[in-house]
Design a protein around this motif. Structure first.
Motif, PDB file in Angstrom:
ATOM      1  N   VAL A  84     -10.380 -15.924  61.009  1.00 40.33           N
ATOM      2  CA  VAL A  84     -10.771 -15.493  59.669  1.00 40.33           C
ATOM      3  C   VAL A  84     -12.215 -15.914  59.394  1.00 40.33           C
ATOM      4  O   VAL A  84     -12.598 -17.061  59.627  1.00 40.33           O
ATOM      5  CB  VAL A  84      -9.851 -16.089  58.588  1.00 40.33           C
ATOM      6  N   GLU A 133     -10.774 -11.594  63.178  1.00 41.57           N
ATOM      7  CA  GLU A 133      -9.863 -10.471  62.981  1.00 41.57           C
ATOM      8  C   GLU A 133      -9.929  -9.945  61.557  1.00 41.57           C
ATOM      9  O   GLU A 133      -9.559  -8.811  61.294  1.00 41.57           O
ATOM     10  CB  GLU A 133      -8.434 -10.889  63.308  1.00 41.57           C
ATOM     11  N   ARG A 134     -10.387 -10.797  60.639  1.00 40.56           N
ATOM     12  CA  ARG A 134     -10.542 -10.353  59.256  1.00 40.56           C
ATOM     13  C   ARG A 134     -11.656 -11.142  58.597  1.00 40.56           C
ATOM     14  O   ARG A 134     -11.949 -12.265  58.985  1.00 40.56           O
ATOM     15  CB  ARG A 134      -9.235 -10.462  58.480  1.00 40.56           C
ATOM     16  N   LEU A 175     -13.192 -12.106  54.636  1.00 39.47           N
ATOM     17  CA  LEU A 175     -12.945 -12.135  53.206  1.00 39.47           C
ATOM     18  C   LEU A 175     -14.249 -12.410  52.475  1.00 39.47           C
ATOM     19  O   LEU A 175     -15.172 -13.014  53.034  1.00 39.47           O
ATOM     20  CB  LEU A 175     -11.941 -13.237  52.865  1.00 39.47           C
ATOM     21  N   PHE A 208     -14.430  -2.680  53.429  1.00 43.34           N
ATOM     22  CA  PHE A 208     -13.720  -3.724  52.688  1.00 43.34           C
ATOM     23  C   PHE A 208     -12.870  -3.082  51.601  1.00 43.34           C
ATOM     24  O   PHE A 208     -13.249  -2.061  51.037  1.00 43.34           O
ATOM     25  CB  PHE A 208     -14.707  -4.685  52.009  1.00 43.34           C
ATOM     26  N   GLU A 255     -11.430  -7.695  51.452  1.00 36.80           N
ATOM     27  CA  GLU A 255     -11.050  -8.003  52.821  1.00 36.80           C
ATOM     28  C   GLU A 255     -11.416  -6.846  53.744  1.00 36.80           C
ATOM     29  O   GLU A 255     -11.278  -5.682  53.386  1.00 36.80           O
ATOM     30  CB  GLU A 255      -9.541  -8.242  52.869  1.00 36.80           C
ATOM     31  N   LEU A 256     -11.861  -7.225  54.939  1.00 35.15           N
ATOM     32  CA  LEU A 256     -12.076  -6.281  56.021  1.00 35.15           C
ATOM     33  C   LEU A 256     -11.178  -6.718  57.150  1.00 35.15           C
ATOM     34  O   LEU A 256     -11.202  -7.887  57.557  1.00 35.15           O
ATOM     35  CB  LEU A 256     -13.554  -6.296  56.468  1.00 35.15           C
ATOM     36  N   ARG A 257     -10.342  -5.826  57.631  1.00 36.75           N
ATOM     37  CA  ARG A 257      -9.382  -6.159  58.696  1.00 36.75           C
ATOM     38  C   ARG A 257      -9.647  -5.319  59.930  1.00 36.75           C
ATOM     39  O   ARG A 257     -10.225  -4.257  59.859  1.00 36.75           O
ATOM     40  CB  ARG A 257      -7.946  -5.864  58.250  1.00 36.75           C
ATOM     41  N   LEU A 261     -13.325  -5.546  63.151  1.00 35.11           N
ATOM     42  CA  LEU A 261     -14.538  -5.981  62.478  1.00 35.11           C
ATOM     43  C   LEU A 261     -15.786  -5.406  63.096  1.00 35.11           C
ATOM     44  O   LEU A 261     -16.774  -6.087  63.332  1.00 35.11           O
ATOM     45  CB  LEU A 261     -14.616  -7.515  62.418  1.00 35.11           C
TER      46      LEU A 261
END
Length: 140
Positions: free
Chosen positions: A59, A91-92, A94, A113, A133-135, A138
């Motif tokens: 994260v 992986e993500r 915030l 996002f 959030e971007l999942r 990336l």
């Protein structure tokens, strides 16, 4: 040119902070701490923009991205975000953004996002914070 920020950039970053965030600007000590932390990636673009991301495991948290007003809307924030996302290898990712910051929200949404939560009255003046959030892989 985007490059890693170093201790030699502290004064410039403090200046960018003051110009972009006024009373909410990070102190010189906080800037130094962010640059020195092993789990953070800090980048600077000439003397007009910089960004910091914290990476813990899979994260990443976008701690700050700032572009001085005189050169905004020229793509620097997107360039910084591109590199920060790529270098985070998370992986993500915030971030928190003021709900009234339409330009930043537009950038983040165009990047992929999405808003996942709201913190009511988080910022001075009672302004809400959007948690975005971007999942995935990336990659912008």
């Amino acid at each position: 040119m985007i490059r890693p920020a170093t201790e030699a950039d502290v004064a410039v970053i403090v200046s960018i902070e003051a110009e972009c965030f006024g009373a909410a600007a990070w102190s010189e000590q906080l800037v130094r701490e962010h640059l020195a932390a092993d789990h953070r990636i800090a980048l600077i673009h000439d003397d007009v923009a910089y960004g910091v991301v914290s990476v813990l495991g899979d994260v990443a948290d976008l701690d700050r991205i700032a572009v001085v007003p005189s050169v905004r809307r020229g793509g620097l924030a997107r360039e910084l975000l591109d590199v920060l996302v790529a270098e985070s290898s998370a992986e993500r990712m915030l971030l928190e953004v003021a709900a009234d910051n339409e330009a930043a929200i537009g950038l983040y949404e165009s990047f992929g996002f999405s808003t996942i939560s709201t913190r009511k009255g988080y910022y001075p003046g009672g302004i809400d914070a959007l948690i975005m959030e971007l999942r995935g892989t990336l990659e912008p």
